[in-house]
Motif scaffolding. Structure first.
Motif, PDB file in Angstrom:
ATOM      1  N   LEU A 225      31.463  36.946  64.055  1.00  0.00           N
ATOM      2  CA  LEU A 225      31.092  37.552  62.776  1.00  0.00           C
ATOM      3  C   LEU A 225      29.793  38.340  62.905  1.00  0.00           C
ATOM      4  CD1 LEU A 225      31.944  34.697  60.237  1.00  0.00           C
ATOM      5  CD2 LEU A 225      32.995  36.964  60.330  1.00  0.00           C
ATOM      6  N   GLY A 226      28.849  37.772  63.667  1.00  0.00           N
ATOM      7  CA  GLY A 226      27.591  38.484  63.895  1.00  0.00           C
ATOM      8  C   GLY A 226      27.803  39.803  64.609  1.00  0.00           C
ATOM      9  N   ASN A 227      28.689  39.807  65.594  1.00  0.00           N
ATOM     10  CA  ASN A 227      28.996  41.048  66.310  1.00  0.00           C
ATOM     11  C   ASN A 227      29.655  42.070  65.380  1.00  0.00           C
ATOM     12  OD1 ASN A 227      27.998  39.919  68.622  1.00  0.00           O
ATOM     13  ND2 ASN A 227      29.992  39.417  69.496  1.00  0.00           N
ATOM     14  N   ALA A 228      30.557  41.574  64.532  1.00  0.00           N
ATOM     15  CA  ALA A 228      31.236  42.486  63.605  1.00  0.00           C
ATOM     16  C   ALA A 228      30.261  43.111  62.617  1.00  0.00           C
ATOM     17  CB  ALA A 228      32.339  41.738  62.857  1.00  0.00           C
ATOM     18  N   MET A 229      29.202  42.362  62.261  1.00  0.00           N
ATOM     19  CA  MET A 229      28.201  42.882  61.330  1.00  0.00           C
ATOM     20  C   MET A 229      27.059  43.577  62.055  1.00  0.00           C
ATOM     21  SD  MET A 229      27.993  39.913  58.383  1.00  0.00           S
ATOM     22  CE  MET A 229      27.597  38.584  59.516  1.00  0.00           C
ATOM     23  N   HIS A 230      27.276  43.822  63.376  1.00  0.00           N
ATOM     24  CA  HIS A 230      26.289  44.519  64.205  1.00  0.00           C
ATOM     25  C   HIS A 230      24.968  43.761  64.265  1.00  0.00           C
ATOM     26  CE1 HIS A 230      29.066  47.874  64.324  1.00  0.00           C
ATOM     27  NE2 HIS A 230      29.132  47.841  63.000  1.00  0.00           N
TER      28      HIS A 230
ATOM     29  N   ILE B 249      37.185  46.609  64.285  1.00  0.00           N
ATOM     30  CA  ILE B 249      36.328  45.498  64.702  1.00  0.00           C
ATOM     31  C   ILE B 249      36.493  44.313  63.760  1.00  0.00           C
ATOM     32  CG2 ILE B 249      34.358  46.439  63.413  1.00  0.00           C
ATOM     33  CD1 ILE B 249      34.221  44.424  66.700  1.00  0.00           C
ATOM     34  N   TRP B 250      36.680  44.603  62.458  1.00  0.00           N
ATOM     35  CA  TRP B 250      36.854  43.514  61.487  1.00  0.00           C
ATOM     36  C   TRP B 250      38.237  42.889  61.607  1.00  0.00           C
ATOM     37  CZ3 TRP B 250      33.433  40.800  59.076  1.00  0.00           C
ATOM     38  CH2 TRP B 250      32.161  41.336  58.833  1.00  0.00           C
ATOM     39  N   ILE B 251      39.242  43.718  61.842  1.00  0.00           N
ATOM     40  CA  ILE B 251      40.598  43.187  62.028  1.00  0.00           C
ATOM     41  C   ILE B 251      40.638  42.310  63.275  1.00  0.00           C
ATOM     42  CG2 ILE B 251      43.014  43.788  62.458  1.00  0.00           C
ATOM     43  CD1 ILE B 251      42.490  46.407  60.925  1.00  0.00           C
TER      44      ILE B 251
END
Length: 722
Positions: free
Chosen positions: A336-341, A300-302
């Protein structure tokens, strides 16, 4: 939405905006603004001391939030004041303006070519006064008129971002609108820290040196020009090429007025400006290519990093246009918000992206694109799920209907939160916006993807031609649908008017209804009913007087000689045949005023045609270089050319005019008007030259004759009380 406590950034950005808006009513010096900065630092210091020594006390518990918001509001106020460049002591506005003979200007953006001139946004580097050069700051909009000799225009086409030119002129302050309720172009420029403009000829400037202030921006503009050249080469049709550059690159310079009008009238202007609408499709394309990546460890971060990099590469290709930067930043924060849940709190994510933009440039708050972009996204996020769930299609047979309803629900949700702003700024509403979006939005991905692939495959023979053909025919299909929709009866409701108070009421009512739907508390419904009543009272206050209004107006519009007679909700426009051919520009200039007055019909007459319209004009006579109009018992004499003193004396004795309107630099024996007891005022309309008006003012100064100069004092309005 369970509680407002979880919407931290939303509350922060609201308070920050309050600080920005408050700063509009103050204009502080640099010293005074530094006092505000000291106050902010002091409050932060006190807050830190309280947090360290009193963090467990009731006092800190109850005051911490108030102190935080007070600091944020002050920060918004401070940054907004700091963004006003004319407050800087180095700004050339603080120099003797009359002493300026030359100035060195650095071109800050790509020159915009128009039919009769080239428009430059420049930064003043130095000014020349009294044979001495002084380093300064400030911005100016420069309009360089094209010469009739095309060969002399060659230096214009060679100008580019970063060029420094020496201009032989002094910057002139931008002027306030001279017509009531007209678009305030001076205020629009001031929000970009531009307070001066220049209209010059080709002979008034010369090239000095190449000194770009940012090579990063220079290469971005080069990238956009390369993309533009690619579309120009592969798409020979000028109209389709213009839409391709607007749709893919966010550049609308190549679009003609007919296209812009058709898309505006059908509610599709968002298609022609790269915004969140376009970025969504790009994100979906990236997700399709990298779908398997999310399943891997740290995938998800990549994915997020790759997606954000690709989005900013796209922004760079468009030349870092403001609308593109806004949309890319917004979706970068969302990713970024999605990646940080943090997916559950999209409102905080949107508020955080807006806050970043406002920290960079507080005046972006007043940008129409900024307002429409964020309000549309908020509407889609909040209302679209509710609309979509209200009508569910379960079977596969109804998949097409389900997709159609999904598009319609998005369009409806966005329209709910943007229509007050649209009416406030543009005074119109597209009645078929649902139908137009339903038919056009399915074409949007193919146009965007075909445009991007065309750029990527530019150097591959046959493939580039095939992609360009797909792009071409997709745009042709979109154009055909748009023009047909624009031709439908009642496609557009025009001359709508809302003031700032009414716009605020509409938004508060929308918020109250939303809160009522979530919490089912009657106080929100009660507040909505009170606000709706106030809105109706405000509207009825205008509507009540409309049937009986009688107004004679002479406006400052494109140097045209005219008189506008408003009777009830009809406007009778009396002018010459040449001006009638330019009626579109005329009505556009008065759109806001006509909307405010509730005008729903325009009737155009030449002086010759009007003589037969006694119903409207009462009486109308004409002679050589003069017209005599009797309207609402007022005698108005129009002088369109030079008249001999003897004949003029006979004319005023016969007519006994209450008002005399001078046009086309008509010179008269003004001393003959001194003994005219009926004369109330002499009006000089927009057809008179400034040099002529300067002479007139000197000649009329010793005479006790009241006069009104439309070019300087604004429109002349005579309201007849019934």
């Amino acid at each position: 939405m369970s509680s407002l406590a979880v919407y931290t950034y939303l509350k922060i950005v609201i308070v920050f905006i309050i600080g920005i808006i408050t700063s509009r009513y103050f204009e502080l010096s640099s010293f005074q603004n530094n006092i505000i900065l000291s106050l902010i630092c002091t409050h932060i210091g006190l807050y830190c001391i309280e947090a360290f020594f009193l963090k467990n006390t009731s006092f800190f518990y109850h005051t911490a939030g108030v102190q935080t918001f007070w600091i944020i509001a002050l920060l918004g106020f401070y940054l907004a004041q700091k963004s006003i460049e004319k407050n800087d002591a180095a700004h050339f506005i603080h120099q003797n303006q009359d002493a300026i003979t030359h100035y060195i200007a650095n071109i800050q953006s790509e020159p915009q070519e128009k039919s009769k001139f080239v428009r430059l946004e420049v930064k003043v580097v130095a000014i020349k006064t009294n044979q001495k050069w002084i380093d300064t700051k400030g911005k100016v909009i420069v309009y360089i008129r094209k010469d009739t000799n095309k060969l002399k225009n060659e230096p214009l086409y060679q100008l580019a971002y970063g060029d420094e030119i020496i201009i032989r002129a002094k910057p002139t302050p931008t002027t306030q609108p001279t017509n009531p309720y007209a678009f305030d172009y001076a205020r629009y420029l001031s929000l970009q820290n531009i307070y001066h403009q220049n209209f010059i000829r080709i002979d008034d400037f010369r090239y000095y040196q190449y000194a770009p202030q940012s090579y990063f921006i220079k290469y971005a503009i080069d990238a956009r020009q390369w993309c533009d050249a690619t579309f120009r080469r592969l798409i020979p049709d000028k109209q389709v090429y213009g839409i391709a550059t607007a749709f893919v690159l966010g550049v609308r310079d190549a679009m003609d007025e007919e296209i812009l009008t058709a898309y505006a009238n059908t509610g599709l202007m968002h298609v022609l400006a790269v915004s969140g609408f376009h970025i969504i499709f790009i994100v979906q394309l990236i997700e399709w290519f990298l779908a398997g990546l999310k399943k891997r460890k740290h995938g998800i971060w990549i994915f997020t990093i790759i997606a954000i990099v690709l989005l900013w590469m796209y922004a760079y290709l468009t030349g870092l246009a403001a609308s593109v930067l806004r949309a890319v930043l917004m979706f970068s924060v969302v990713l970024l918000g999605n990646a940080m849940h943090k997916k559950g709190n999209i409102y905080n994510t949107l508020a955080f992206s807006a806050w970043i933009l406002l920290l960079y440039n507080p005046f972006m708050l007043y940008d129409v694109g900024f307002q429409l972009s964020y309000m549309a996204v908020l509407g889609i996020v909040y209302f679209q799920p509710f609309f979509y769930r209200s009508l569910v299609f379960y079977r596969d047979f109804y998949r097409v209907l389900d997709k159609s309803w999904q598009i319609l629900s998005v369009s409806l949700a966005a329209q709910i939160t943007t229509f007050p702003i649209t009416i406030y700024y543009f005074h119109q509403f597209p009645n078929y916006f649902l139908l137009s979006n339903l038919l056009i939005l399915p074409l949007a991905p193919s146009i965007l993807y075909a445009g991007i692939v065309t750029l990527c495959c530019n150097a591959i023979p046959y493939v580039n031609v095939f992609c360009a053909a797909v792009l071409y025919w997709s745009i042709v299909a979109m154009n055909t649908i748009t023009f047909q929709l624009a031709k439908l009866p009642y496609a557009l409701t025009e001359r709508l008017y809302l003031n700032g108070f009414e716009v605020a009421i509409i938004y508060i009512v929308i918020i109250c209804f939303s809160l009522f739907y979530v919490y089912y508390r009657l106080r929100y419904l009660w507040l909505s009913s009170v606000l709706v009543s106030l809105f109706c009272i405000s509207i009825m206050g205008r509507v009540y007087t409309m049937p009986n209004q009688r107004i004679l107006g002479i406006y400052d519009v494109n140097r045209t000689g005219h008189v506008v007679l408003i009777e009830g909700q009809e406007a009778l426009i009396l002018t010459d045949s040449v001006s009638i051919e330019k009626k579109k520009a005329f009505t556009f200039a008065l759109e806001g005023y006509f909307g405010y007055k509730g005008i729903n019909e325009n009737y155009w007459y030449t002086w010759a045609d009007a003589t037969a319209q006694k119903k409207h004009f009462g009486a109308l006579q004409a002679g050589k270089n003069w017209h005599w109009l009797i309207w609402q018992k007022q005698h108005i004499l129009f002088i369109t050319g030079k008249i001999a003193d003897k004949y003029f004396q006979q004319l005023i004795q016969k007519i006994k005019p209450h008002y005399i309107v001078l046009q086309n630099n008509a010179w008269l024996g003004w001393h003959l008007l001194e003994k005219n007891n009926t004369l109330k005022k002499v009006i000089f309309d927009a057809t008179n030259r400034r040099s002529f008006l300067e002479k007139i003012k000197k000649e009329m100064q010793p005479l006790a004759i009241p006069y009104h100069i439309v070019n300087e004092q604004g429109a002349f309005l005579l309201e007849i009380k019934s």
